[in-house]
Design a protein around this motif. Structure first.
Motif, PDB file in Angstrom:
ATOM      1  N   UNK A  65      -2.251  -7.637 -10.713  1.00 33.88           N
ATOM      2  CA  UNK A  65      -3.355  -7.748 -11.658  1.00 33.88           C
ATOM      3  C   UNK A  65      -4.563  -6.946 -11.186  1.00 33.88           C
ATOM      4  N   UNK A  66      -4.813  -6.958  -9.881  1.00 36.58           N
ATOM      5  CA  UNK A  66      -5.938  -6.191  -9.337  1.00 36.58           C
ATOM      6  C   UNK A  66      -5.737  -4.696  -9.560  1.00 36.58           C
ATOM      7  N   UNK A  67      -4.524  -4.205  -9.366  1.00 41.56           N
ATOM      8  CA  UNK A  67      -4.245  -2.785  -9.615  1.00 41.56           C
ATOM      9  C   UNK A  67      -4.420  -2.448 -11.086  1.00 41.56           C
ATOM     10  N   UNK A  68      -3.971  -3.349 -11.956  1.00 42.34           N
ATOM     11  CA  UNK A  68      -4.132  -3.111 -13.395  1.00 42.34           C
ATOM     12  C   UNK A  68      -5.598  -3.044 -13.785  1.00 42.34           C
ATOM     13  N   UNK A  69      -6.415  -3.910 -13.191  1.00 40.45           N
ATOM     14  CA  UNK A  69      -7.854  -3.884 -13.482  1.00 40.45           C
ATOM     15  C   UNK A  69      -8.481  -2.584 -12.994  1.00 40.45           C
ATOM     16  N   UNK A  70      -8.052  -2.105 -11.830  1.00 39.66           N
ATOM     17  CA  UNK A  70      -8.644  -0.893 -11.262  1.00 39.66           C
ATOM     18  C   UNK A  70      -8.262   0.356 -12.045  1.00 39.66           C
ATOM     19  N   UNK A  71      -7.090   0.357 -12.703  1.00 36.53           N
ATOM     20  CA  UNK A  71      -6.610   1.553 -13.404  1.00 36.53           C
ATOM     21  C   UNK A  71      -6.782   1.469 -14.911  1.00 36.53           C
ATOM     22  N   UNK A  81      -0.781  -5.686 -18.617  1.00 38.18           N
ATOM     23  CA  UNK A  81      -0.128  -6.224 -17.421  1.00 38.18           C
ATOM     24  C   UNK A  81       0.892  -7.280 -17.837  1.00 38.18           C
ATOM     25  N   UNK A  82       2.070  -7.207 -17.262  1.00 35.48           N
ATOM     26  CA  UNK A  82       3.117  -8.170 -17.594  1.00 35.48           C
ATOM     27  C   UNK A  82       2.749  -9.560 -17.065  1.00 35.48           C
ATOM     28  N   UNK A  83       2.893 -10.552 -17.914  1.00 39.90           N
ATOM     29  CA  UNK A  83       2.622 -11.930 -17.522  1.00 39.90           C
ATOM     30  C   UNK A  83       3.890 -12.506 -16.894  1.00 39.90           C
ATOM     31  N   UNK A  84       3.773 -12.890 -15.609  1.00 40.85           N
ATOM     32  CA  UNK A  84       4.927 -13.388 -14.852  1.00 40.85           C
ATOM     33  C   UNK A  84       4.657 -14.822 -14.437  1.00 40.85           C
ATOM     34  N   UNK A  85       5.616 -15.705 -14.682  1.00 42.77           N
ATOM     35  CA  UNK A  85       5.535 -17.083 -14.210  1.00 42.77           C
ATOM     36  C   UNK A  85       4.515 -17.895 -14.977  1.00 42.77           C
ATOM     37  N   UNK A  86       4.082 -18.960 -14.319  1.00 50.63           N
ATOM     38  CA  UNK A  86       3.091 -19.863 -14.916  1.00 50.63           C
ATOM     39  C   UNK A  86       1.990 -20.122 -13.893  1.00 50.63           C
ATOM     40  N   UNK A  87       0.980 -20.870 -14.316  1.00 49.13           N
ATOM     41  CA  UNK A  87      -0.107 -21.214 -13.402  1.00 49.13           C
ATOM     42  C   UNK A  87      -1.327 -20.363 -13.613  1.00 49.13           C
ATOM     43  N   UNK A  88      -2.244 -20.407 -12.619  1.00 55.80           N
ATOM     44  CA  UNK A  88      -3.528 -19.727 -12.770  1.00 55.80           C
ATOM     45  C   UNK A  88      -3.394 -18.220 -12.909  1.00 55.80           C
ATOM     46  N   UNK A  89      -2.443 -17.609 -12.142  1.00 62.88           N
ATOM     47  CA  UNK A  89      -2.319 -16.147 -12.192  1.00 62.88           C
ATOM     48  C   UNK A  89      -1.826 -15.716 -13.564  1.00 62.88           C
ATOM     49  N   UNK A  91      -2.289 -17.354 -16.354  1.00 61.94           N
ATOM     50  CA  UNK A  91      -3.414 -17.538 -17.272  1.00 61.94           C
ATOM     51  C   UNK A  91      -4.456 -16.434 -17.104  1.00 61.94           C
ATOM     52  N   UNK A  92      -4.705 -16.058 -15.840  1.00 63.29           N
ATOM     53  CA  UNK A  92      -5.670 -14.987 -15.586  1.00 63.29           C
ATOM     54  C   UNK A  92      -5.174 -13.661 -16.163  1.00 63.29           C
ATOM     55  N   UNK A  93      -3.882 -13.367 -16.030  1.00 66.36           N
ATOM     56  CA  UNK A  93      -3.315 -12.141 -16.588  1.00 66.36           C
ATOM     57  C   UNK A  93      -3.410 -12.136 -18.102  1.00 66.36           C
ATOM     58  N   UNK A  94      -3.099 -13.271 -18.730  1.00 63.92           N
ATOM     59  CA  UNK A  94      -3.200 -13.377 -20.186  1.00 63.92           C
ATOM     60  C   UNK A  94      -4.641 -13.180 -20.650  1.00 63.92           C
ATOM     61  N   UNK A  95      -5.582 -13.783 -19.919  1.00 64.47           N
ATOM     62  CA  UNK A  95      -6.996 -13.623 -20.271  1.00 64.47           C
ATOM     63  C   UNK A  95      -7.449 -12.181 -20.109  1.00 64.47           C
ATOM     64  N   UNK A  96      -6.982 -11.524 -19.041  1.00 71.45           N
ATOM     65  CA  UNK A  96      -7.341 -10.118 -18.821  1.00 71.45           C
ATOM     66  C   UNK A  96      -6.796  -9.236 -19.940  1.00 71.45           C
ATOM     67  N   UNK A  97      -5.542  -9.465 -20.349  1.00 71.38           N
ATOM     68  CA  UNK A  97      -4.964  -8.682 -21.445  1.00 71.38           C
ATOM     69  C   UNK A  97      -5.742  -8.889 -22.743  1.00 71.38           C
TER      70      UNK A  97
END
Length: 322
Positions: A65-71, A81-89, A91-97
């Motif tokens: 996710x950090x690399x996706x934000x930087x690029x 960014x592909x959303x993988x798994x569940x939990x905070x990460x 949710x954070x990836x979904x929010x970033x997208x």
């Protein structure tokens, strides 16, 4: 599982293994013998390695996710960014997208307003150049001609030279006005406008040719203006920076509908040159109509600019005036 519990359990597993080793049959002498020291160091290295590996595995989604934000680049939308798994990460990836989609939409809207205002200002300046400066220079030409017919011969040659200079200035103002406001695009259509644009850039050092496939789907007014402006900027870059002696402008249909503009030259290519304001302007315009802009090297060197304009649906009618 949350990121907190994932890291906590990983470290807990390493500490539990360390405690079990302490409670085991292994003993340490006083002073510590060389063999016992080697065993302790090896155990410590093994636990640190295991801890590092487990942490790397647990934090890998955050690093992606950090690399996706930087690029992330709003001028090249669509990358998520592909959303993988569940939990905070997850949710954070979904929010970033979602934030990226919102920013792209807002960027396209604001760019549309800016470019619309820019086109309106171009039309106003072109009109003033034509009506005010152009008419003034035309009156100056007439006055010079009238004066030249009444003065002695030695002075007449100087007035004729002033006439030619004024006429050249009038032609330059008309050329600038045409670039600011492509009247041929409004009057005769995209095909004729592209041919006129190529002819305008044709000089003794640069040959510009157009190749337009018959039966192209019709584009709306905004799309035609974007195609024209991208072709204009690409030809301008070719004339100023490429060192090319030949450039081709192609307008072709896309396999799944729509139109592709291709401007290709035989110059020195892009190399490592950074993108300037002209290319950024092309990308901004491309976003307005949901098109795709690709810049790169041509098949035989040089630079090619490709603009893929999607079709507006099966109701597209073939043909375009001009």
């Amino acid at each position: 599982m949350s990121l907190f519990w994932r890291i906590f359990l990983l470290n807990a597993a390493v500490l539990v293994v360390a405690v079990l080793l302490l409670l085991g049959p292994v003993t340490v002498s006083t002073p510590v013998l060389l063999g016992e020291a080697l065993v302790l160091i090896a155990g410590l290295v093994a636990m640190l390695t295991a801890n590092a590996a487990l942490l790397r595995f647990g934090l890998a989604p955050l690093q992606r996710l950090s690399r996706a934000m930087a690029t992330a680049d709003l001028l090249q939308p669509g990358h998520r960014t592909e959303v993988v798994g569940t939990g905070e990460i997850a949710e954070l990836t979904t929010t970033f997208n979602a934030m990226l989609s919102r920013l792209e939409a807002e960027r396209a809207t604001s760019a549309g307003r800016v470019l619309s205002a820019q086109e309106a200002e171009r039309r106003r300046i072109a009109q003033e150049l034509h009506d005010e400066v152009g008419q003034t220079l035309t009156a100056v030409l007439l006055q010079l001609k009238h004066t030249a017919d009444q003065v002695p011969e030695p002075v007449r040659a100087d007035l004729h030279q002033a006439q030619e200079t004024t006429r050249a200035g009038l032609d330059e103002i008309r050329r600038i006005a045409r670039r600011l406001r492509p009247g041929v695009l409004e009057e005769l259509g995209l095909h004729s406008a592209l041919r006129a644009l190529a002819a305008e850039f044709t000089t003794s050092r640069l040959g510009a040719t157009t190749h337009i496939t018959p039966g192209l789907p019709r584009l709306d007014q905004d799309a035609e203006l974007v195609v024209y402006r991208v072709a204009q900027e690409a030809l301008t870059n070719t004339a100023r920076h490429s060192g090319a002696d030949s450039v081709e402008v192609h307008l072709r249909p896309l396999p799944r509908g729509g139109v592709a503009l291709l401007v290709r030259d035989n110059g020195k290519g892009l190399r490592d040159a950074p993108e300037g304001a002209g290319i950024r302007g092309m990308r901004e315009r491309t976003l307005l109509i949901g098109a795709e802009l690709v810049l790169g090297a041509g098949p035989h060197g040089g630079t090619q600019v490709r603009l893929n304009v999607p079709g507006t649906g099966p109701e597209d009618r073939p043909g375009s005036p001009g």
